[in-house]
Design an enzyme around this catalytic site. Structure first.
Site, short mmCIF file in Angstrom:
data_model
loop_
_atom_site.label_atom_id
_atom_site.label_comp_id
_atom_site.label_asym_id
_atom_site.label_seq_id
_atom_site.Cartn_x
_atom_site.Cartn_y
_atom_site.Cartn_z
N ARG A 95 0.98 -1.68 0.21
CA ARG A 95 0.23 0.27 -0.23
C ARG A 95 0.66 1.39 0.03
O ARG A 95 0.63 2.07 -0.16
CB ARG A 95 -0.92 0.08 1.40
CG ARG A 95 -0.35 0.38 2.15
CD ARG A 95 -1.55 0.29 3.64
NE ARG A 95 -0.55 0.07 4.60
CZ ARG A 95 -0.93 -0.33 5.35
NH1 ARG A 95 -2.44 0.33 6.07
NH2 ARG A 95 -0.62 -0.32 7.22
N LYS A 99 2.07 -18.17 9.12
CA LYS A 99 1.55 -17.66 10.44
C LYS A 99 1.94 -17.03 10.96
O LYS A 99 2.42 -16.13 10.44
CB LYS A 99 1.91 -19.26 11.47
CG LYS A 99 3.52 -19.20 11.77
CD LYS A 99 4.06 -20.37 13.00
CE LYS A 99 4.72 -19.04 13.69
NZ LYS A 99 5.66 -18.63 12.80
N ASP A 130 3.53 -24.21 7.06
CA ASP A 130 4.12 -24.60 8.37
C ASP A 130 5.89 -24.92 8.03
O ASP A 130 6.26 -25.55 6.93
CB ASP A 130 4.29 -25.18 9.10
CG ASP A 130 4.97 -26.07 10.47
OD1 ASP A 130 6.49 -24.82 10.49
OD2 ASP A 130 4.62 -25.40 11.22
N HIS A 131 6.65 -23.51 7.98
CA HIS A 131 8.26 -23.53 6.76
C HIS A 131 8.64 -24.66 7.45
O HIS A 131 10.15 -25.30 6.22
CB HIS A 131 8.99 -22.43 6.69
CG HIS A 131 9.73 -22.15 8.10
ND1 HIS A 131 9.61 -22.06 9.42
CD2 HIS A 131 11.27 -22.10 8.42
CE1 HIS A 131 10.23 -21.05 10.08
NE2 HIS A 131 11.35 -22.54 9.84
N LYS A 163 11.52 -27.87 5.33
CA LYS A 163 13.65 -28.60 5.55
C LYS A 163 13.61 -30.22 5.33
O LYS A 163 12.47 -31.15 4.91
CB LYS A 163 13.43 -27.92 6.93
CG LYS A 163 13.18 -26.85 7.58
CD LYS A 163 13.75 -26.74 8.74
CE LYS A 163 13.24 -25.06 9.24
NZ LYS A 163 14.14 -24.96 9.94
N GLU A 222 17.30 -22.07 20.16
CA GLU A 222 18.13 -20.85 18.95
C GLU A 222 18.92 -19.57 19.97
O GLU A 222 18.36 -19.65 21.00
CB GLU A 222 16.93 -19.20 17.95
CG GLU A 222 16.26 -20.55 17.13
CD GLU A 222 15.36 -19.23 17.23
OE1 GLU A 222 14.79 -18.98 15.86
OE2 GLU A 222 14.13 -19.45 17.55
N ASP A 249 4.64 -18.98 19.27
CA ASP A 249 5.50 -19.28 17.96
C ASP A 249 5.74 -20.71 17.60
O ASP A 249 6.28 -20.64 16.44
CB ASP A 249 6.96 -18.06 18.84
CG ASP A 249 7.13 -18.18 17.11
OD1 ASP A 249 6.91 -16.95 16.81
OD2 ASP A 249 8.85 -17.86 17.85
N HIS A 261 5.23 -25.61 14.13
CA HIS A 261 6.81 -26.20 14.03
C HIS A 261 7.06 -27.77 14.50
O HIS A 261 7.18 -29.27 14.48
CB HIS A 261 8.07 -25.54 13.95
CG HIS A 261 7.34 -23.80 13.84
ND1 HIS A 261 7.05 -24.51 12.47
CD2 HIS A 261 8.53 -22.75 13.62
CE1 HIS A 261 7.47 -22.79 12.00
NE2 HIS A 261 7.82 -22.14 13.24
N LYS A 313 14.80 -19.31 22.84
CA LYS A 313 15.88 -18.22 22.76
C LYS A 313 16.46 -17.57 23.68
O LYS A 313 16.36 -18.12 24.75
CB LYS A 313 14.36 -16.79 22.41
CG LYS A 313 13.08 -17.21 21.31
CD LYS A 313 13.08 -16.55 19.96
CE LYS A 313 12.52 -15.97 18.85
NZ LYS A 313 12.75 -16.50 17.82
C1 BG6 Z 1 9.26 -19.07 13.21
C2 BG6 Z 1 9.13 -17.76 14.40
O1 BG6 Z 1 8.84 -19.46 12.32
O2 BG6 Z 1 10.73 -19.65 13.08
C3 BG6 Z 1 10.75 -17.26 14.60
O3 BG6 Z 1 8.36 -17.29 14.41
C4 BG6 Z 1 12.15 -18.57 14.87
O4 BG6 Z 1 10.21 -16.81 16.08
C5 BG6 Z 1 11.72 -19.43 13.50
O5 BG6 Z 1 12.97 -18.20 14.59
C6 BG6 Z 1 13.34 -20.90 13.51
O6 BG6 Z 1 12.97 -21.23 11.89
P1 BG6 Z 1 14.14 -21.91 11.76
O7 BG6 Z 1 14.62 -22.26 10.17
O8 BG6 Z 1 15.20 -20.91 11.49
O9 BG6 Z 1 15.03 -22.84 12.65
#
Ligand code: BG6
Length: 498
Positions: free
Chosen positions: A50, A154, A183-184, A188, A222, A241, A246, A346
């Site tokens: 936008r 998400k 859901d990425h 993987k 992480e 999250d 995941h 985290k």
């Molecule tokens: C995301 C979360 O879906 O996945 C993040 O919102 C997280 O907080 C991330 O850091 C982790 O994904 P990856 O692929 O870096 O392990």
């Protein structure tokens, strides 16, 4: 799974084109698909936002250089790819915008001489999902079930009720088979390999059950903090999250029954069976089945990190968890009474995602204690990140005259075995959307059951602010309550295989 089908002519409409997700993940993935020859000859990226965006192509070029697994793009390839980019400034909350979008898409297809597939990708805040779905629906841009797909990221809701609200809005205009909920983690390679490992080899299946497995641990740790996402994270927390999506998806892949065929619905049916079999967590048991934490300041790899409460956009008295652990049981014949421990956090000691299958101890010790018994339980570790592979941990005899047992590892590494650059999760997923393969995407019933299961934990945590936050140091493995969660069963979190 990158399907063997090639996508047909495609117009890829990216809402939120000026945002971070588009810049960091979506456009670099599309560009790599182009480099690998996966994009159709007739492809157009319609970038929708936008605000004014005169320098979008340059912005994307920088995004690719910084975020693509291949780094800086080759100039000639970039020139061709950027030629496929079309920028459209519209306000997604106004009906007229969708009419303008429809005109742009129709004009392109008229020029191509035929209908193309249309992918609408919502890289926007969730608050825009509903107005965009409505706008597309009202403008007649959703009704072609065959050629139109909608991709959403998400978080799909903040709880069960808000999930229903968002999902109902999407389903009003789109059919379930047009909806691709990302859901990425599922894109993987190592995550996809869980199914290959389990169901393309006969040796795992016979021992993949309560008779041989003592417990399963799923870790996603992480070293990163919340970075600039404090505003979002304050309302999310680790459970929403990471766990709701995941970690639950990983759990499903480990625990599901063999599918009859590698087919989107068959696989998703088997996964949803796992979620349905999860033992509900009663409110009064939340404190023994779940642990939460929030990081205090600390050192990670020689760098001092501030506490979560001192991060930008975070409340000084925040009750948001940056660490969550759960103990779950899958109540079915295969897994009855086998604990599944899930943890994520985290600012932990290391970046590591892995699943560890801990097998039962031998029923009888034949070796004398002097041989060094049980130094290491047999474990199969599925490494997702940063290592990608499998490790079998077991005991072996040390060479030499005396009888000594020693823990050893047998390793399979993706990199070494295949010597190829593994595609990023988004590349796999975007190509799957374009060919219409929904195997790696979440169906509404999966998301719904996952929310249902977590609601008691979310409610109890919201109603009872944690008295001990912050309760773990940045650079550690989480709060003490998480150790107690597993110690209660006589177990411990084993150090990840780094
Ligand atoms: C995301 C979360 O879906 O996945 C993040 O919102 C997280 O907080 C991330 O850091 C982790 O994904 P990856 O692929 O870096 O392990």
């Amino acid at each position: 799974m990158i399907s063997s089908n090639a996508p047909g002519n495609t117009q890829f409409v990216l809402f939120g084109a000026g945002g971070d997700l588009s810049w960091r993940l979506v456009v670099p993935a599309l560009f790599n698909l182009y480099l690998d020859g996966h994009l159709p000859e007739k492809f157009r990226l319609v970038a929708v936002d936008r605000s004014d965006n005169d320098h979008l192509a340059e912005h994307y070029l920088k995004g690719i250089a910084e975020n693509s697994r291949r780094g800086k793009p080759p100039a000639d390839a970039w020139q061709i790819f950027s030629g496929m980019l079309h920028y459209l400034k519209i306000d997604a909350t106004e009906a007229a915008s969708f009419k303008a979008l429809g005109d742009v898409l129709d004009a392109q297809e008229a020029q191509w001489g035929g209908k193309a597939d249309r992918v609408f990708y919502l890289a926007t805040p969730p608050s825009l999902f509903e107005p965009i779905a409505r706008g597309l629906g009202a403008a007649g841009l959703a009704q072609d079930r065959e050629h139109v797909r909608l991709v959403v990221e998400k978080p799909l809701g903040n709880d069960l009720d808000s999930f229903h609200q968002i999902n109902d809005a999407l389903c009003k205009f789109f059919d379930e088979r047009q909806l691709f909920r990302i859901d990425h983690f599922l894109g993987k390679e190592t995550v996809q390999n869980i199914l290959a490992m389990r169901f393309a080899n006969p040796i795992f299946e016979p021992i993949w059950n309560r008779r041989y497995v003592d417990h399963v641990t799923i870790t996603a740790a992480e070293t990163l903090g919340v970075e600039k996402r404090g505003g979002y994270y304050e309302h999310a927390g680790a459970l929403r999250d990471m766990v709701q999506n995941h970690l639950f998806q990983l759990l499903c892949l480990v625990a599901m029954e063999p599918p009859v065929a590698y087919d989107a619905d068959d696989i998703r049916d088997k996964k949803v069976d796992v979620l349905r079999a999860l033992r509900p967590i009663p409110r009064e048991e939340v404190s023994i089945c779940a642990s939460r934490g929030q990081y205090a300041a600390g050192w990670i790899q020689g760098v001092k990190r501030q506490a979560y409460r001192d991060e930008p956009d975070v409340d000084q008295r925040s009750n948001t968890e940056t660490y969550a652990a759960l103990k779950l049981y899958v109540d079915n014949w295969r897994w009855q009474d086998v604990p599944f421990y899930l943890r994520t956090g985290k600012r932990m000691a290391a970046d590591v995602s892995e699943i560890s299958i801990r097998f039962r101890d031998v029923p009888h010790h034949s070796f004398p204690a002097s041989a060094g018994l049980n130094a290491q339980p047999t474990r199969l570790v599925i490494q997702i990140n940063p290592e990608q592979g499998l490790v079998l941990k077991f005991m072996a005899k040390e060479p030499g005259a005396s009888l000594r047992l020693r823990p050893v590892d047998m390793r399979f590494s993706y990199k070494e075995a295949f010597q190829v650059d593994v595609p990023a999760a988004y590349e796999t997923l975007l190509l799957d959307v374009m060919v219409g393969d929904a195997t790696l995407f979440m169906r509404a019933d999966q998301v719904e059951v996952a929310w249902k299961l977590l609601m008691p934990v979310l409610d109890v945590w919201a109603e009872n602010p944690a008295p001990d936050f912050p309760n773990y140091t940045a650079g550690s493995w989480g709060p003490e309550s998480s150790d107690l969660l597993v110690a209660h069963d006589g177990n411990s979190w084993l150090t990840p295989t780094l």
